[in-house]
Design a protein around this motif. Structure first.
Motif, PDB file in Angstrom:
ATOM      1  N   GLN A 125     -52.138  11.426 -24.244  1.00  0.00           N
ATOM      2  CA  GLN A 125     -52.729  12.002 -23.031  1.00  0.00           C
ATOM      3  C   GLN A 125     -53.022  10.910 -22.004  1.00  0.00           C
ATOM      4  O   GLN A 125     -52.779  11.089 -20.809  1.00  0.00           O
ATOM      5  N   TYR A 126     -53.548   9.809 -22.483  1.00  0.00           N
ATOM      6  CA  TYR A 126     -53.869   8.686 -21.605  1.00  0.00           C
ATOM      7  C   TYR A 126     -52.606   8.166 -20.916  1.00  0.00           C
ATOM      8  O   TYR A 126     -52.573   8.001 -19.700  1.00  0.00           O
ATOM      9  N   ALA A 141     -49.787   9.660 -20.488  1.00  0.00           N
ATOM     10  CA  ALA A 141     -49.206  10.688 -19.621  1.00  0.00           C
ATOM     11  C   ALA A 141     -49.912  10.715 -18.263  1.00  0.00           C
ATOM     12  O   ALA A 141     -49.310  11.067 -17.256  1.00  0.00           O
ATOM     13  N   ALA A 142     -51.182  10.345 -18.248  1.00  0.00           N
ATOM     14  CA  ALA A 142     -51.950  10.362 -16.998  1.00  0.00           C
ATOM     15  C   ALA A 142     -51.653   9.148 -16.118  1.00  0.00           C
ATOM     16  O   ALA A 142     -51.920   9.176 -14.913  1.00  0.00           O
ATOM     17  N   LEU A 143     -51.105   8.073 -16.700  1.00  0.00           N
ATOM     18  CA  LEU A 143     -50.814   6.864 -15.916  1.00  0.00           C
ATOM     19  C   LEU A 143     -49.481   6.996 -15.201  1.00  0.00           C
ATOM     20  O   LEU A 143     -48.570   7.595 -15.727  1.00  0.00           O
ATOM     21  N   ARG A 180     -52.550   9.646 -12.294  1.00  0.00           N
ATOM     22  CA  ARG A 180     -53.898  10.228 -12.410  1.00  0.00           C
ATOM     23  C   ARG A 180     -54.824   9.217 -13.092  1.00  0.00           C
ATOM     24  O   ARG A 180     -55.335   9.456 -14.178  1.00  0.00           O
ATOM     25  N   THR A 181     -55.050   8.108 -12.423  1.00  0.00           N
ATOM     26  CA  THR A 181     -55.848   7.042 -13.040  1.00  0.00           C
ATOM     27  C   THR A 181     -57.284   7.467 -13.318  1.00  0.00           C
ATOM     28  O   THR A 181     -57.876   7.006 -14.290  1.00  0.00           O
ATOM     29  N   GLU A 233     -58.316  10.384 -14.354  1.00  0.00           N
ATOM     30  CA  GLU A 233     -58.259  11.114 -15.631  1.00  0.00           C
ATOM     31  C   GLU A 233     -58.028  10.137 -16.785  1.00  0.00           C
ATOM     32  O   GLU A 233     -58.651  10.246 -17.839  1.00  0.00           O
ATOM     33  N   ALA A 234     -57.155   9.169 -16.568  1.00  0.00           N
ATOM     34  CA  ALA A 234     -56.881   8.162 -17.595  1.00  0.00           C
ATOM     35  C   ALA A 234     -58.116   7.303 -17.857  1.00  0.00           C
ATOM     36  O   ALA A 234     -58.459   7.027 -19.014  1.00  0.00           O
ATOM     37  N   ARG A 291     -50.562  -0.194 -16.101  1.00  0.00           N
ATOM     38  CA  ARG A 291     -51.339   0.583 -15.137  1.00  0.00           C
ATOM     39  C   ARG A 291     -50.927   0.272 -13.691  1.00  0.00           C
ATOM     40  O   ARG A 291     -51.060   1.117 -12.822  1.00  0.00           O
TER      41      ARG A 291
END
Length: 176
Positions: A74-75, A77-79, A82-83, A85-86, A105
């Protein structure tokens, strides 16, 4: 494992090496037999409390590993889109000022990210573990080519029990 289960498992493994073509329907009974052979019968568990306790510990460990790996996926996928959320997946809701995965990042022009995880490792003796390390191999597909990374993410359960949080990472670029 009982002798009966061992014999069934050996027979299935021998048949599994056959080079003949199988249809998907023909494979279903074999898979069901393997599952039955690997699963202790109810009477056996009741007769051996230690075996039942060991099975429960394995299930708890596997569930913890699965949940930790899910957070890493999930982490990643957010990078980098969507930092916020990450960042919320890190201890305290944000990574350190210069996180050990800063090179990932900060990547720009990311088209896709392929994530491969290896078997997680418990970092303590607790059951289920209270600290887990998830090894990763990443392929970042960029407009100008691919970048590869290897490393790990370490996680622990959140204080409020709502899941896992990332405590540290080590991610290094690798050469092709």
């Amino acid at each position: 494992m009982t002798i009966k289960q061992g014999v069934m498992l050996c027979a299935l493994l021998c048949l599994g090496g056959c080079s003949c073509h199988r249809t998907p329907d023909a494979e279903k009974p074999a898979a069901a037999e393997v599952a039955d052979a690997a699963t202790p019968e109810q009477g056996e568990i009741a007769d051996d409390p230690q075996q039942a306790q060991d099975a429960a510990a394995r299930r708890a460990r596997n569930a913890a590993f699965s949940a930790a790996v899910s957070v890493v996926h999930q982490y990643l996928a957010a990078l980098p889109a969507r930092t916020g959320e990450a960042d919320a997946m890190w201890t305290g809701g944000r990574p350190s000022p210069v996180p050990d995965d800063a090179n990932l990042r900060s990547v720009e022009g990311l088209n896709s990210l392929r994530v491969e995880t290896d078997e997680p490792t418990a970092l303590d003796k607790a059951s289920p573990p209270e600290a887990v390390e998830v090894p990763v191999r990443l392929t970042a597909r960029l407009a100008g080519g691919n970048r590869h990374y290897t490393g790990w993410y370490r996680l622990r359960p959140r204080v409020d029990g709502s899941g896992w949080e990332i405590t540290s990472a080590s991610l290094q670029p690798t050469l092709d």
